[in-house]
Motif scaffolding. Structure first.
Motif, PDB file in Angstrom:
ATOM      1  N   ASP A  28      72.944  -5.078  17.460  1.00 50.80           N
ATOM      2  CA  ASP A  28      73.891  -4.425  16.754  1.00 50.80           C
ATOM      3  C   ASP A  28      74.798  -5.669  16.218  1.00 50.80           C
ATOM      4  O   ASP A  28      75.673  -5.265  15.440  1.00 50.80           O
ATOM      5  CB  ASP A  28      74.450  -3.902  17.889  1.00 50.80           C
ATOM      6  CG  ASP A  28      74.312  -1.962  17.694  1.00 50.80           C
ATOM      7  OD1 ASP A  28      73.209  -1.385  16.736  1.00 50.80           O
ATOM      8  OD2 ASP A  28      74.559  -1.334  18.179  1.00 50.80           O
ATOM      9  N   GLY A 116      74.801  10.827  11.129  1.00 55.60           N
ATOM     10  CA  GLY A 116      74.868   9.478  11.497  1.00 55.60           C
ATOM     11  C   GLY A 116      75.986   8.938  10.572  1.00 55.60           C
ATOM     12  O   GLY A 116      76.167   9.392   9.197  1.00 55.60           O
ATOM     13  N   ASP A 127      79.514   2.779  15.951  1.00 52.40           N
ATOM     14  CA  ASP A 127      77.901   4.159  15.051  1.00 52.40           C
ATOM     15  C   ASP A 127      78.820   5.116  15.778  1.00 52.40           C
ATOM     16  O   ASP A 127      78.891   4.793  17.043  1.00 52.40           O
ATOM     17  CB  ASP A 127      76.689   2.903  15.415  1.00 52.40           C
ATOM     18  CG  ASP A 127      76.027   2.513  15.017  1.00 52.40           C
ATOM     19  OD1 ASP A 127      76.266   2.205  13.480  1.00 52.40           O
ATOM     20  OD2 ASP A 127      75.694   1.141  14.647  1.00 52.40           O
ATOM     21  N   CYS A 129      77.363   8.723  16.088  1.00 50.69           N
ATOM     22  CA  CYS A 129      76.127   9.698  16.482  1.00 50.69           C
ATOM     23  C   CYS A 129      74.878   8.517  15.597  1.00 50.69           C
ATOM     24  O   CYS A 129      73.621   9.626  15.031  1.00 50.69           O
ATOM     25  CB  CYS A 129      75.927  11.150  15.506  1.00 50.69           C
ATOM     26  SG  CYS A 129      77.226  11.810  16.042  1.00 50.69           S
ATOM     27  N   GLY A 130      74.686   8.083  16.496  1.00 49.07           N
ATOM     28  CA  GLY A 130      72.698   6.589  15.980  1.00 49.07           C
ATOM     29  C   GLY A 130      73.925   6.169  14.472  1.00 49.07           C
ATOM     30  O   GLY A 130      72.223   5.321  14.259  1.00 49.07           O
ATOM     31  N   GLY A 134      70.841   6.859  12.506  1.00 48.95           N
ATOM     32  CA  GLY A 134      70.442   7.852  13.366  1.00 48.95           C
ATOM     33  C   GLY A 134      69.310   7.707  14.219  1.00 48.95           C
ATOM     34  O   GLY A 134      69.324   7.276  15.227  1.00 48.95           O
ATOM     35  N   THR A 135      69.835   6.099  14.325  1.00 48.24           N
ATOM     36  CA  THR A 135      68.784   5.267  15.203  1.00 48.24           C
ATOM     37  C   THR A 135      69.231   4.877  16.721  1.00 48.24           C
ATOM     38  O   THR A 135      68.935   4.060  17.288  1.00 48.24           O
ATOM     39  CB  THR A 135      67.804   4.716  14.603  1.00 48.24           C
ATOM     40  OG1 THR A 135      67.935   3.277  14.030  1.00 48.24           O
ATOM     41  CG2 THR A 135      66.818   5.288  13.885  1.00 48.24           C
ATOM     42  N   HIS A 136      70.255   4.221  16.233  1.00 47.06           N
ATOM     43  CA  HIS A 136      71.547   3.093  16.938  1.00 47.06           C
ATOM     44  C   HIS A 136      72.410   3.631  17.859  1.00 47.06           C
ATOM     45  O   HIS A 136      73.543   4.074  17.902  1.00 47.06           O
ATOM     46  CB  HIS A 136      72.345   2.576  16.071  1.00 47.06           C
ATOM     47  CG  HIS A 136      71.421   2.059  14.668  1.00 47.06           C
ATOM     48  ND1 HIS A 136      70.663   1.216  14.731  1.00 47.06           N
ATOM     49  CD2 HIS A 136      72.158   1.933  12.796  1.00 47.06           C
ATOM     50  CE1 HIS A 136      70.491  -0.167  13.196  1.00 47.06           C
ATOM     51  NE2 HIS A 136      70.767   1.318  12.824  1.00 47.06           N
ATOM     52  N   ARG A 137      71.117   3.618  18.910  1.00 46.57           N
ATOM     53  CA  ARG A 137      71.863   4.508  20.219  1.00 46.57           C
ATOM     54  C   ARG A 137      72.152   3.901  21.224  1.00 46.57           C
ATOM     55  O   ARG A 137      71.217   2.553  21.796  1.00 46.57           O
ATOM     56  CB  ARG A 137      70.939   5.557  20.382  1.00 46.57           C
ATOM     57  CG  ARG A 137      71.769   7.294  19.629  1.00 46.57           C
ATOM     58  CD  ARG A 137      70.939   9.061  20.213  1.00 46.57           C
ATOM     59  NE  ARG A 137      72.545   9.430  19.533  1.00 46.57           N
ATOM     60  CZ  ARG A 137      71.898  10.874  17.452  1.00 46.57           C
ATOM     61  NH1 ARG A 137      70.407   9.470  17.235  1.00 46.57           N
ATOM     62  NH2 ARG A 137      71.930  11.228  17.318  1.00 46.57           N
ATOM     63  N   PRO A 138      72.146   3.555  22.008  1.00 45.16           N
ATOM     64  CA  PRO A 138      73.586   4.720  22.463  1.00 45.16           C
ATOM     65  C   PRO A 138      74.571   3.971  22.003  1.00 45.16           C
ATOM     66  O   PRO A 138      75.208   3.522  21.194  1.00 45.16           O
ATOM     67  CB  PRO A 138      73.695   4.465  24.415  1.00 45.16           C
ATOM     68  CG  PRO A 138      73.970   3.414  24.178  1.00 45.16           C
ATOM     69  CD  PRO A 138      72.417   2.736  23.519  1.00 45.16           C
ATOM     70  N   SER A 139      74.676   5.664  21.563  1.00 44.21           N
ATOM     71  CA  SER A 139      76.891   4.929  20.698  1.00 44.21           C
ATOM     72  C   SER A 139      77.183   6.900  20.531  1.00 44.21           C
ATOM     73  O   SER A 139      77.028   7.836  21.642  1.00 44.21           O
ATOM     74  CB  SER A 139      76.059   4.708  18.860  1.00 44.21           C
ATOM     75  OG  SER A 139      75.699   6.802  18.825  1.00 44.21           O
ATOM     76  N   GLU A 141      79.222  10.416  20.471  1.00 51.66           N
ATOM     77  CA  GLU A 141      79.051  11.498  19.456  1.00 51.66           C
ATOM     78  C   GLU A 141      79.161  12.140  18.691  1.00 51.66           C
ATOM     79  O   GLU A 141      79.211  13.499  18.447  1.00 51.66           O
ATOM     80  CB  GLU A 141      77.163  12.128  20.859  1.00 51.66           C
ATOM     81  CG  GLU A 141      76.443  11.772  20.890  1.00 51.66           C
ATOM     82  CD  GLU A 141      74.899  11.234  20.057  1.00 51.66           C
ATOM     83  OE1 GLU A 141      75.517  12.159  19.500  1.00 51.66           O
ATOM     84  OE2 GLU A 141      74.847  10.246  20.611  1.00 51.66           O
TER      85      GLU A 141
END
Length: 269
Positions: A28, A116, A127, A129-130, A134-139, A141
């Protein structure tokens, strides 16, 4: 010494470039940062300013997402967030954030579509919702949750997958005047129509007064509004055909240090 001139430089695709696919795989703290200038381009900017000229960043990015190696160059100021935030020295000339109606609409669209997004502000980007992939979690929601993580709780523009961005613009028609700009990887940014590079550059020029000949360097469709405000528009060799057609001068590509080439050929360094 010749005439003192003023130049505005886009970042991505102009001063530097990072492959967008590779960028999505970065951590990130790296992924959200701008590209860095090549040594040749960095040296050209320093020489341009040392000659008594003024250089400004003109980018869609948040000021806090500009890479330190880029920000450390001797720029006199910056027009960031596609014109929503403008600063000369320590003086903020413009700071226009998205109104609550836009942010609520984005929240609704994300909840309905499962998409997202990324909120961008003068205090950095975050970010939701990811993120757009959609893959950048945790974020966070939701947009409302994300705003709680931003000092002041304000966002200046939002990047979403293009279908979701179009839905936001469609729902806000007649409510808030927003614009959409397509980006890479199937994403688009949504912001207030009044926030654009043209308006940001105009604010800076009016503030400076005596600017000498003005130059604008860019490669993308959103740089066309920058070109409207300068005497000499300069398109990168990697620019789109429309951008090249609107330019007075076409230089080399970003990968071949086109900014440095242009400053030299134009007699500015």
């Amino acid at each position: 010494m010749g005439e003192r001139v003023t130049a505005f430089f886009d970042i991505d695709g102009t001063l530097g470039w990072t492959d967008p696919v590779a960028r999505e795989q970065m951590a990130d703290e790296e992924r959200k940062l701008s590209p860095v200038p090549s040594p040749a381009v960095a040296d050209a900017i320093r020489r341009f300013v040392k000659a008594g000229n003024r250089a400004f960043i003109c980018t869609g990015r948040s000021p806090l997402d500009i890479h330190p190696k880029m920000a450390s160059l001797p720029f006199s100021g910056m027009a960031c967030l596609a014109g929503a935030y403008v600063k000369v020295g320590d003086t903020v000339l413009r700071d226009v954030a998205l109104p609550p109606e836009v942010l609520s609409c984005v929240d609704e669209v994300l909840a309905e579509t499962g998409a997202g997004a990324m909120l961008e502000s003068a205090c950095g980007s975050i970010d939701v919702c990811g993120g757009t992939a959609g893959t950048h979690r945790p974020s966070p929601e939701s947009v409302s949750e994300a705003l709680e993580c931003i000092p002041g709780g304000r966002a200046h523009k939002v990047v979403l997958p293009t279908p979701a961005a179009r839905l936001v613009v469609e729902r806000l028609a007649g409510v808030v005047d927003v614009s959409i700009m397509e980006l890479e990887l199937g994403n688009s940014e949504v912001g207030l129509r009044e926030n654009c590079k043209s308006g940001a550059v105009r604010v800076i020029l009016d503030y400076l007064g005596d600017t000498g000949t003005t130059y604008g360097f860019g490669d993308s469709e959103n740089d066309l509004s920058l070109f409207e405000q300068v005497d000499v528009p300069v398109a990168m060799g990697n620019a789109s055909p429309d951008v090249k057609a609107a330019a007075a001068f076409v230089t080399g590509t970003v990968g071949n240090d086109g900014v440095a080439t242009a400053l030299s050929k134009l007699g500015l360094i």
